[in-house]
Scaffold this active site. Structure first.
Site, short mmCIF file in Angstrom:
data_model
loop_
_atom_site.label_atom_id
_atom_site.label_comp_id
_atom_site.label_asym_id
_atom_site.label_seq_id
_atom_site.Cartn_x
_atom_site.Cartn_y
_atom_site.Cartn_z
N VAL A 172 0.85 -1.19 0.00
CA VAL A 172 0.00 0.00 0.00
C VAL A 172 0.88 1.23 0.00
CG1 VAL A 172 -1.85 1.26 1.18
CG2 VAL A 172 -1.76 -1.24 1.34
N CYS A 173 0.63 2.13 -0.93
CA CYS A 173 1.27 3.44 -0.93
C CYS A 173 0.16 4.46 -1.17
CB CYS A 173 2.41 3.52 -1.94
SG CYS A 173 1.94 3.34 -3.68
N GLY A 174 0.48 5.62 -1.67
CA GLY A 174 -0.56 6.62 -1.91
C GLY A 174 -1.52 6.23 -3.01
#
Length: 146
Positions: free
Chosen positions: A63-65
């Protein structure tokens, strides 16, 4: 199934919610969290991909932006396919068609309730190597081997 999970700071909140979901799921035998306070999205992506290649995990979630950066970075590790997916069609395709070992999501793109519903479906998905897409994956592997 053993799942590796990780996120840089801008994905930590959603990652934490998904981690709790995975830890409570009977289909998951282990959850390996690679996140640290200062880890970058490339670092966690490379580590997750390598964990899968080394046989320490069966699949992973990053998960990132947006989910795009982690997918790009993880896919740089030879032998690993990472896919960004935020809806049912792309989540299903990521496994059923493309046999992606890593699911990448964006904390700024998807609500936690929707991400959890997709991860629930994702855990049951399988790839059929005898499908037409199996032949396409062989084609990609042959190109990579050059």
């Amino acid at each position: 199934m053993r799942i590796v999970i990780g996120a840089p700071g801008n994905g930590a909140s959603l990652k934490d919610e998904l981690k709790l979901q995975l830890e409570a799921d009977d289909r998951v035998s282990a959850v390996i969290d690679l996140s640290t306070a200062n880890i970058t999205y490339p670092q966690v992506s490379f580590q997750a991909a390598q964990s899968i290649l080394d046989g320490n995990a069966d699949r992973g979630i990053l998960v990132c932006g947006t989910g795009v950066g982690t997918a790009i970075a993880a896919s740089k590790v030879d032998g690993v396919r990472a896919a960004t997916a935020h809806d049912l069609v792309t989540v299903r395709g990521s496994i059923e068609n493309y046999d992606a070992q890593l699911l990448c999501m964006g904390q700024n793109v998807i609500a936690p309730v929707e991400a959890k519903a997709l991860v629930d479906v994702w855990l049951d998905l399988r790839h059929d190597p005898a499908s037409n897409y199996g032949q396409r994956l062989d084609e990609i592997a042959a190109y990579e081997a050059q």
